[in-house]
Design an enzyme around this catalytic site. Structure first.
Site, mmCIF file in Angstrom:
data_model
loop_
_atom_site.group_PDB
_atom_site.id
_atom_site.type_symbol
_atom_site.label_atom_id
_atom_site.label_comp_id
_atom_site.label_asym_id
_atom_site.label_seq_id
_atom_site.Cartn_x
_atom_site.Cartn_y
_atom_site.Cartn_z
ATOM 1 N N SER A 593 0.840 -1.188 0.000
ATOM 2 C CA SER A 593 0.000 0.000 0.000
ATOM 3 C C SER A 593 0.885 1.252 0.000
ATOM 4 O O SER A 593 1.615 1.464 -0.955
ATOM 5 C CB SER A 593 -0.966 -0.028 1.194
ATOM 6 O OG SER A 593 -1.980 0.928 1.046
ATOM 7 N N ASP A 668 -9.119 -4.840 -5.908
ATOM 8 C CA ASP A 668 -8.714 -3.798 -4.964
ATOM 9 C C ASP A 668 -9.570 -2.540 -5.133
ATOM 10 O O ASP A 668 -9.497 -1.874 -6.160
ATOM 11 C CB ASP A 668 -7.240 -3.451 -5.187
ATOM 12 C CG ASP A 668 -6.640 -2.655 -4.041
ATOM 13 O OD1 ASP A 668 -7.405 -1.965 -3.335
ATOM 14 O OD2 ASP A 668 -5.420 -2.706 -3.849
ATOM 15 N N HIS A 700 -7.698 -5.243 -1.353
ATOM 16 C CA HIS A 700 -6.448 -4.530 -1.103
ATOM 17 C C HIS A 700 -5.415 -5.395 -0.396
ATOM 18 O O HIS A 700 -4.219 -5.201 -0.561
ATOM 19 C CB HIS A 700 -6.722 -3.262 -0.295
ATOM 20 C CG HIS A 700 -5.540 -2.361 -0.180
ATOM 21 N ND1 HIS A 700 -4.782 -1.978 -1.265
ATOM 22 C CD2 HIS A 700 -4.961 -1.765 0.896
ATOM 23 C CE1 HIS A 700 -3.811 -1.179 -0.868
ATOM 24 N NE2 HIS A 700 -3.897 -1.049 0.435
#
Length: 724
Positions: A593, A668, A700
């Site tokens: 991320s 995602d 995600h």
């Protein structure tokens, strides 16, 4: 510049029978090797006693001060099963343990949730009579239920609409919106930023339901391909990208007596954020934090609950970077005209006492302690309690503050991360903590005498089983010359300083996250330990921009995400490269991320350091990220073109050097796959090789057994390129 903070060597001797983790245990290990603990610990209402589940999870037990904290059984899962069978004989329940979500109503009664095959039930159970009664019954697919006081009425979501079931079992349909993009009562409003974790609030008299109404019909649909049919389909989500059209949100009140609706007149522009939602104890007013889309100007407003009209603005908060409200107002239990407000405007997130006219009565902050979890008040309502981050963010402790004079006392003392609460009488502290060398301790502290009664001292769960690496805390000074940076090194098992080892730098670096704290094993992850057991030095540093360090520590990143963060990481990286035992020609980096963004940034902007790297779910260009988070730190692309240009990877693919593996979830909804796909395309155009792996059904984060597959892939990738 570099200082050794604390060193503790976990035993790395290889005793008979000890072994390294398997790749499965990088995911399953936290459950398999969790330190012994006491689960479901709660203070019993109005008693100097706390309850918990026993080690079998079959029994509810209590420990009382009057009995020197010895255990006493209160109820069993069989008691619950029998009570439910008598109460609802035509229903089937799958109760394998005592209900872990139990709550105390009073010293004789608890409540819990029980899911049957027909409905979901709210149950009240009397410990003395062993009788149960139904507080509410909801459809099994009901979501986000909001319980009124004394369970008189329960609101819940049926799709995008709100329904209420009252004590008589009657269902009231509150909203009837059928337009795609109109969402009522959902906690996902404003994408859960600004501390938002609920979408409905009952008034103190339990007759008025306040709720969000979100109109995102004008927000762009974003397609997520679905691969579970012979011909793939598209699932559209509403995704407001930075600089584009955002959702429009209102707050509405439904009166269950009159059946009338009132909309709070929160004004223009429609693209603003409504948070800190709080009912006045009288039920006559509602307080709302109204934050502009630019997120640099907050108004704390009072609205009339009957008309929805703005009564007044109590106070405002402005900043040249951003203002980030995270908590609702907290009214004092013995004074309906005074409330607590949390803000970091003076440097650290702390408590401020205001009255309902907007007058500041007292700052209740203490030194540089950051409030991380408000714990409530004592029985008299004269003292408040909270967990606060201390020691440059490394520790968490319980604090008591006197509301009349602001005098503050730290109630827990042993270094580490404490999860502590105080009894209703204020006489006792239930304290559970760990630190680098302590797996888990639970104790009761006499608040006056400071006498400690040990309840649990957990042994090292790895002893005699697993080869643990050596773990070391370090601190460094950031490039500005005045900021301490906390870091952690995990060394290979049987570390030999005369040898050279490859390195894996694991990082995150973004806001609202902290990787290094003085908790058990220093917060190190099981994959980190797996890599250390397999011959890697694993390094993690919390750079500026990460959590629990105060205003200046976070705001330095404004409009330039990645710059100060990389500069701080370079301090730690330079330290590693200076060590004789580091193979600086075989260094790798892994992040997910924001950590994926950081990893990609290093592989293009500082492309001569890392031979191999893995970027998971990476942000490659902030213009593709959502408004609420992205614009807080970067403003809009129109307002900050230079910052977006500097932070983008799409215009730097030609600088890629070394081996980069990008991993992404095809579903995602947070960092959409377009980030990585566009970067891959830019690499192709630049003639740069990049490795890419997609998890088709994951969002995600990659979870479950597929996460084992992912960690195996990452480990083998580093072994391929970093091990000689």
């Amino acid at each position: 510049m570099k200082k050794l903070l604390v060193i503790f060597l976990l035993s790395s001797s290889v005793a008979y029978g000890q072994r390294n983790f398997t790749i499965d245990e990088t995911v399953m290990g936290p459950g398999k090797f969790a330190p012994k603990s006491i689960y479901g610990a709660k203070w019993v209402s109005n008693m100097d006693a706390f309850s918990s589940l026993d080690s079998t999870f079959q029994n509810l037990i209590a420990r009382e001060a009057s009995n020197n904290w010895q255990t006493k059984q209160l109820a069993s899962s069989n008691d619950i099963k029998q009570a439910l069978s008598s109460l609802i004989p035509d229903e089937k329940f799958n109760l394998r343990t005592f209900p872990t979500d139990y709550q105390w109503i009073d010293s004789d009664n608890i409540s819990f949730r029980a899911n049957g095959q027909k409905k979901s039930y709210g149950i009240q159970y009397n410990l003395g009579t062993k009788q149960a009664k139904i507080a509410y019954a909801l459809p099994l697919d009901a979501e986000s239920e909001e319980l009124s006081d004394k369970l008189i009425q329960t609101a819940y979501l049926n799709g995008n609409n709100i329904e209420i079931i009252n004590a008589a079992g009657d269902v009231i349909q509150v909203t009837r919106d059928t337009i795609d993009g109109i969402v009522n009562g959902n906690p996902a409003t404003h994408r859960n930023e600004f501390g938002i974790d609920k979408g409905m609030w009952w008034s103190p008299d339990n007759k008025q339901l306040l709720y969000y109404r979100k109109d995102e019909s004008m927000v762009s649909n974003y397609p997520l391909p679905q691969w579970d049919t012979r011909v793939a389909t598209i699932k559209d989500i509403r995704y407001p990208m930075a600089g584009m059209k955002s959702e429009e949100v209102t707050l509405n009140i439904y009166n269950t007596d009159s059946k009338q609706f009132v909309q709070l007149q929160t004004g223009e522009p429609k693209e603003q954020y409504l948070t800190m939602v709080t009912w006045d104890p009288s039920g006559n007013f509602v307080y709302v934090g109204v934050l502009n889309r630019g997120q640099d100007h907050l108004k704390v407003n009072q609205y009339d609950a009957k008309s929805g009209a703005l009564v007044k603005t109590l106070f405002e908060e402005q900043n040249t970077t951003w203002v980030e409200p995270q908590n609702p107002l907290i009214f004092l239990p013995n004074n309906n005209k005074h409330f607590l407000y949390q803000t970091d405007k003076d440097g650290y997130n702390q408590l401020y006492l205001y009255d309902t006219q907007g007058k500041l009565i007292r700052h209740l902050g203490f030194q540089d302690v950051i409030v991380t979890d408000f714990q409530g008040f004592d029985a008299k309502g004269t003292k408040a309690y909270y967990i606060g981050a201390t020691n440059k963010g490394m520790e968490r402790h319980l604090f008591e503050v006197d509301l009349k004079n602001g005098k503050t006392n730290q109630l827990t003392q042993v270094n580490g991360v404490h999860n502590a609460s105080i009894s209703n009488s204020g006489k006792y502290i239930l304290d559970q903590y760990s630190n680098l060398t302590t797996p888990n301790n639970l104790q009761v502290i006499d608040a006056k005498s400071k006498k400690v009664s040990s309840v649990l001292t957990a042994p090292n769960p790895f002893a005699g089983k697993i080869n643990l690496p050596k773990i070391e805390f370090k601190n460094f000074t950031s490039p500005d010359g005045k900021t301490q940076l906390n870091a952690r090194i995990t060394y290979p098992v049987n570390f030999d300083p005369t040898k050279k080892y490859p390195v894996m730098v694991y990082l995150y670096g973004g806001s609202h996250a902290q990787m290094v704290t003085d908790r058990w094993l220093g917060g190190v992850g099981y994959f980190d330990m797996y890599m250390a057991q397999n011959g890697y030095i694993v390094f993690t540093l919390d750079n500026r921009g990460s959590d629990a360090r105060g205003f200046d520590f976070t705001r330095v990143t404004h409009r330039n995400l990645g710059e100060a963060e990389m500069a701080d990481q370079m301090v730690g990286i330079d330290y590693l490269k200076s060590q004789s035992y580091v193979d600086k020609d075989n260094m790798g980096m892994f992040g997910w991320s924001f950590g994926g963004f950081m990893t990609s940034s290093f592989m293009t902007k500082h492309n001569d350091i890392f031979k191999a790297a893995v970027a998971g779910g990476p942000v490659m260009d902030w213009k593709y990220y959502e408004i609420m988070y992205g614009e807080r730190y970067m403003d809009t692309p129109q307002e900050n073109p230079e910052g977006y240009e500097k932070s983008s990877m799409l215009n730097k693919a030609d600088r890629l050097n070394g081996h980069l593996l990008i991993i992404h979830g095809a579903q995602d909804p947070v960092v959409v796959q377009q980030h990585s796909m566009d970067f891959v395309e830019k690499c192709i155009e630049a003639g740069k090789q990049v490795d890419y792996f997609l998890y088709p059904t994951h969002e995600h984060n990659v979870s479950g057994k597929d996460r084992i597959h992912m960690y195996d892939k990452i480990a083998k990738y580093f072994d391929l390129y970093l091990k000689k």
